[in-house]
Design a protein around this motif. Sequence first.
Motif, PDB file in Angstrom:
ATOM      1  N   PRO A  42       0.815  -1.224   0.000  1.00 23.42           N
ATOM      2  CA  PRO A  42       0.000   0.000   0.000  1.00 23.42           C
ATOM      3  C   PRO A  42       0.844   1.268   0.000  1.00 23.42           C
ATOM      4  N   SER A  43       1.989   1.226   0.693  1.00 18.36           N
ATOM      5  CA  SER A  43       2.846   2.415   0.718  1.00 18.36           C
ATOM      6  C   SER A  43       3.386   2.736  -0.673  1.00 18.36           C
ATOM      7  N   SER A  44       3.602   1.702  -1.493  1.00 19.34           N
ATOM      8  CA  SER A  44       4.058   1.941  -2.866  1.00 19.34           C
ATOM      9  C   SER A  44       2.974   2.626  -3.685  1.00 19.34           C
ATOM     10  N   VAL A  45       1.724   2.213  -3.471  1.00 21.67           N
ATOM     11  CA  VAL A  45       0.617   2.858  -4.180  1.00 21.67           C
ATOM     12  C   VAL A  45       0.566   4.337  -3.824  1.00 21.67           C
ATOM     13  N   TYR A  46       0.664   4.636  -2.531  1.00 26.94           N
ATOM     14  CA  TYR A  46       0.626   6.036  -2.104  1.00 26.94           C
ATOM     15  C   TYR A  46       1.856   6.802  -2.592  1.00 26.94           C
ATOM     16  N   ARG A  47       3.005   6.136  -2.626  1.00 26.51           N
ATOM     17  CA  ARG A  47       4.219   6.817  -3.080  1.00 26.51           C
ATOM     18  C   ARG A  47       4.106   7.209  -4.553  1.00 26.51           C
ATOM     19  N   TYR A  48       3.526   6.334  -5.340  1.00 29.08           N
ATOM     20  CA  TYR A  48       3.379   6.625  -6.765  1.00 29.08           C
ATOM     21  C   TYR A  48       2.253   7.627  -7.043  1.00 29.08           C
ATOM     22  N   PHE A  49       1.115   7.454  -6.366  1.00 28.42           N
ATOM     23  CA  PHE A  49      -0.083   8.205  -6.750  1.00 28.42           C
ATOM     24  C   PHE A  49      -0.515   9.272  -5.743  1.00 28.42           C
ATOM     25  N   GLY A  50      -0.115   9.138  -4.504  1.00 21.79           N
ATOM     26  CA  GLY A  50      -0.470  10.147  -3.514  1.00 21.79           C
ATOM     27  C   GLY A  50      -1.833   9.942  -2.890  1.00 21.79           C
ATOM     28  N   THR A  51      -2.853   9.772  -3.714  1.00 19.38           N
ATOM     29  CA  THR A  51      -4.219   9.578  -3.224  1.00 19.38           C
ATOM     30  C   THR A  51      -4.899   8.478  -4.023  1.00 19.38           C
ATOM     31  N   LYS A  52      -5.965   7.958  -3.477  1.00 16.47           N
ATOM     32  CA  LYS A  52      -6.752   6.944  -4.178  1.00 16.47           C
ATOM     33  C   LYS A  52      -7.347   7.519  -5.460  1.00 16.47           C
ATOM     34  N   GLU A  53      -7.784   8.775  -5.408  1.00 10.65           N
ATOM     35  CA  GLU A  53      -8.392   9.398  -6.584  1.00 10.65           C
ATOM     36  C   GLU A  53      -7.421   9.472  -7.759  1.00 10.65           C
ATOM     37  N   GLN A  54      -6.141   9.670  -7.461  1.00  4.99           N
ATOM     38  CA  GLN A  54      -5.159   9.785  -8.532  1.00  4.99           C
ATOM     39  C   GLN A  54      -4.940   8.465  -9.271  1.00  4.99           C
ATOM     40  N   LEU A  55      -5.373   7.364  -8.688  1.00  6.74           N
ATOM     41  CA  LEU A  55      -5.331   6.096  -9.417  1.00  6.74           C
ATOM     42  C   LEU A  55      -6.183   6.164 -10.685  1.00  6.74           C
ATOM     43  N   VAL A  56      -7.189   7.016 -10.665  1.00  5.85           N
ATOM     44  CA  VAL A  56      -8.036   7.220 -11.843  1.00  5.85           C
ATOM     45  C   VAL A  56      -7.580   8.430 -12.647  1.00  5.85           C
ATOM     46  N   LEU A  57      -7.234   9.513 -11.964  1.00  7.45           N
ATOM     47  CA  LEU A  57      -6.967  10.780 -12.651  1.00  7.45           C
ATOM     48  C   LEU A  57      -5.583  10.846 -13.279  1.00  7.45           C
ATOM     49  N   TRP A  58      -4.608  10.108 -12.743  1.00  4.44           N
ATOM     50  CA  TRP A  58      -3.249  10.182 -13.277  1.00  4.44           C
ATOM     51  C   TRP A  58      -3.206   9.729 -14.730  1.00  4.44           C
TER      52      TRP A  58
END
Length: 203
Positions: free
Chosen positions: A48-64
Amino acid sequence: MSEVPGLRERKKTAAMLRIQAAALDLFEEHGFTAVTVEQVAAASDVSPSSVYRYFGTKEQLVLWDEFDPQMDHLLGPALDVPVPLDGLRALFREVLEGMGPDAERQVARRIRIAMSDPALVAATAMHTYAITEVFGTYMAERLGRSHDDLEIQVFSHSLVGGLLGAIHHWHGTGFAEPFADVLDRTFVIFTEGLDVVEGRPAD
């Protein structure tokens, strides 16, 4: 005009695309709100920390978007032309033509998910405002004006708002045509003065 990213950046982008694809699968199956970052991490075989490190927020998983870093490098030169709208039109056309059909389908998929959840709609609004600030900063620097200059603010907000309108149109018509064609028509509307002309054929 395009800039080739280095190996490290390409590896980072590949990892983010893999995580994003797993997240989109989960969001489509269960809904954005029901899915946790921990579930995305498990499906991607990362922490999970890798997900946050890459994207910052859950929303950015879609918006990035994988083209965001390229836009940061290319936006300045695109605006540094006698007619900035022409430079931007050429830039967006180049980026979109380089995507390919699979990448465009992925963008459509992200838009469909983003339009389906109130939290994502709100996050999109904040994301859009941030993009507007970037455009305004580039234009102010190019023209040697204050960021709060009226023309700078109206240009930046009109441009980004118009692009968002093009995305809504594309979504509302079921992604029936290439987005590059939608953007071309959007820039025609910009250059004709942002008016709704009576007698113009409807899309």
